[in-house]
Design a protein around this motif. Structure first.
Motif, PDB file in Angstrom:
ATOM      1  N   ASP A   1       0.846  -1.192   0.000  1.00 18.66           N
ATOM      2  CA  ASP A   1       0.000   0.000   0.000  1.00 18.66           C
ATOM      3  C   ASP A   1       0.883   1.243   0.000  1.00 18.66           C
ATOM      4  O   ASP A   1       1.719   1.413   0.889  1.00 18.66           O
ATOM      5  N   ILE A   2       0.711   2.108  -0.997  1.00 22.18           N
ATOM      6  CA  ILE A   2       1.497   3.334  -1.105  1.00 22.18           C
ATOM      7  C   ILE A   2       0.824   4.425  -0.285  1.00 22.18           C
ATOM      8  O   ILE A   2      -0.357   4.716  -0.453  1.00 22.18           O
TER       9      ILE A   2
ATOM     10  N   PHE B   1      -0.817   8.094  -2.140  1.00 17.05           N
ATOM     11  CA  PHE B   1      -0.255   8.088  -3.486  1.00 17.05           C
ATOM     12  C   PHE B   1      -0.686   9.297  -4.299  1.00 17.05           C
ATOM     13  O   PHE B   1       0.136  10.023  -4.864  1.00 17.05           O
TER      14      PHE B   1
ATOM     15  N   ALA C   1      -2.306   8.646 -12.785  1.00 18.56           N
ATOM     16  CA  ALA C   1      -1.795   7.701 -11.796  1.00 18.56           C
ATOM     17  C   ALA C   1      -1.306   6.424 -12.462  1.00 18.56           C
ATOM     18  O   ALA C   1      -0.257   5.875 -12.095  1.00 18.56           O
ATOM     19  N   ASN C   2      -2.051   5.936 -13.444  1.00 19.17           N
ATOM     20  CA  ASN C   2      -1.633   4.723 -14.140  1.00 19.17           C
ATOM     21  C   ASN C   2      -0.369   4.960 -14.962  1.00 19.17           C
ATOM     22  O   ASN C   2       0.491   4.076 -15.053  1.00 19.17           O
TER      23      ASN C   2
ATOM     24  N   LEU D   1       2.575   4.997 -12.389  1.00 13.25           N
ATOM     25  CA  LEU D   1       2.947   3.686 -11.880  1.00 13.25           C
ATOM     26  C   LEU D   1       3.404   2.741 -12.984  1.00 13.25           C
ATOM     27  O   LEU D   1       4.097   1.750 -12.707  1.00 13.25           O
TER      28      LEU D   1
ATOM     29  N   ARG E   1      -2.040  -5.426 -10.180  1.00 13.43           N
ATOM     30  CA  ARG E   1      -2.147  -4.014  -9.781  1.00 13.43           C
ATOM     31  C   ARG E   1      -3.409  -3.404 -10.355  1.00 13.43           C
ATOM     32  O   ARG E   1      -3.725  -3.584 -11.528  1.00 13.43           O
TER      33      ARG E   1
ATOM     34  N   ASP F   1      -3.493   2.225  -7.531  1.00 14.15           N
ATOM     35  CA  ASP F   1      -2.383   2.168  -6.576  1.00 14.15           C
ATOM     36  C   ASP F   1      -2.494   0.992  -5.619  1.00 14.15           C
ATOM     37  O   ASP F   1      -1.697   0.885  -4.680  1.00 14.15           O
ATOM     38  N   ASP F   2      -3.453   0.101  -5.819  1.00  9.12           N
ATOM     39  CA  ASP F   2      -3.584  -1.107  -5.003  1.00  9.12           C
ATOM     40  C   ASP F   2      -2.832  -2.244  -5.684  1.00  9.12           C
ATOM     41  O   ASP F   2      -3.116  -2.580  -6.839  1.00  9.12           O
ATOM     42  N   THR F   3      -1.893  -2.839  -4.970  1.00 10.56           N
ATOM     43  CA  THR F   3      -1.037  -3.864  -5.552  1.00 10.56           C
ATOM     44  C   THR F   3      -0.932  -5.060  -4.626  1.00 10.56           C
ATOM     45  O   THR F   3      -0.789  -4.912  -3.414  1.00 10.56           O
TER      46      THR F   3
ATOM     47  N   LEU G   1       7.817   8.515  -3.430  1.00 13.40           N
ATOM     48  CA  LEU G   1       6.738   7.726  -2.851  1.00 13.40           C
ATOM     49  C   LEU G   1       7.283   6.850  -1.734  1.00 13.40           C
ATOM     50  O   LEU G   1       8.482   6.601  -1.652  1.00 13.40           O
TER      51      LEU G   1
END
Length: 291
Positions: A8-9, A12, A70-71, A74, A98, A101-103, A129
């Motif tokens: 979890d970032i 983000f 965001a995509n 990342l 992913r 931002d959830d991975t 980050l």
């Protein structure tokens, strides 16, 4: 997979570097007008109580461009790097999933999971980050997790939440390992609370109008959450929703009492019954091609 890394970032969307963001977009986009427009979006600022504040980092909250940016961010920070890491550093299986931002990552070996976590922290720091120390964790998960933890007297395997579901190491009726998915309890309560507030606003609507609206809400909820192994949570959702509707109907009328027999008939008429709308993974991946 024997180990799962739930990464979890921290904040983000609020910590994206504008400088890095523009450099990444420029890698594929040469139109200066598009670049200026994106820069204006990033510099839009925040309006609080009539006061405007400039933003030097992050993407604007609620802007339609934020998920796309965001995509892109990342993709360069994480996707390309993790693909290279998997090919060069790992000797066991590594699975990466992913969504924004959830991975979640699955590892065959514990030592690789720990080494990846350390390398990931350094990679994210390079782009401004950092991982959330409390929400990021490595857990033992998979086919042999229950046996190994029982042997060490550590209890049942831990679970992890991803995309609205709690993932559980479980078994089917035959004792074969399966990954069970259940709606996150917090999400279920939040959805019911949201419907409760809507019912208060619709207190004096006709019963048929409210029933039609509730049917669309329940069907939309089932369309996402009706996965194998989650019917119990869907039944709980429907039962609690029926109680909320009953309370709303009773509070709006002082002339007569609404019996539960009549309430159940209303629920049977307007609220869909829980049923599976998604196949089991074994069926979903058993795809054939004309070739």
């Amino acid at each position: 997979m024997n180990y799962v890394l739930d990464a979890d970032i921290r904040g983000f969307f609020d910590t994206i570097s504008h400088e890095w963001m523009l450099r990444m977009v420029q890698h594929r986009v040469a139109d200066r007008r598009i670049l200026r427009l994106i820069q204006k979006w990033l510099k839009a600022g925040v309006m609080e109580e009539g006061n405007w504040t400039e933003t030097e980092r992050g993407t604007p909250q609620g802007a339609v461009i934020s998920p796309l940016l965001a995509n892109i961010y990342l993709h360069y920070v994480f996707d390309l790097w993790v693909d290279r890491w998997r090919k060069q550093q790992a000797y066991g299986d590594v699975i990466v999933v992913r969504y924004a931002d959830d991975t979640v990552l699955g590892f065959q070996h514990r030592v690789e999971a720990d080494r990846f976590l350390e390398d990931l922290q350094g990679r994210l720091a390079k782009f401004g980050l950092e991982l959330h120390p409390e929400k990021t964790r490595r857990i033992e998960f998979g086919r042999y997790a229950e046996h190994r933890r029982k042997k060490r007297e550590e209890g049942k395997p831990e679970t992890f939440d991803f995309l609205g579901f709690t993932h559980i190491s479980g078994k089917n009726r035959n004792g074969t390992f399966i990954v069970r998915r259940q709606t996150v309890a917090k999400r279920l309560r939040g959805k019911l609370q949201e419907i409760k507030q809507q019912l208060l606003r619709r207190r004096h609507y006709p019963v048929a109008a409210t029933g039609e609206w509730l049917r669309s809400v329940v069907q939309g909820y089932f369309n996402y959450h009706a996965v194998p192994g989650n019917l119990d949570r869907l039944s709980i959702f429907r039962t609690r929703l029926t109680r909320l509707w009953h309370t709303q109907l009773v509070q709006r009328s002082q002339r007569r009492r609404l019996t539960w027999d009549r309430m159940n008939r209303l629920a049977d008429r307007w609220l869909p019954e829980p049923r599976l709308l998604h196949p089991w993974p074994t069926m979903r991946f058993a795809a054939s091609h004309l070739r």
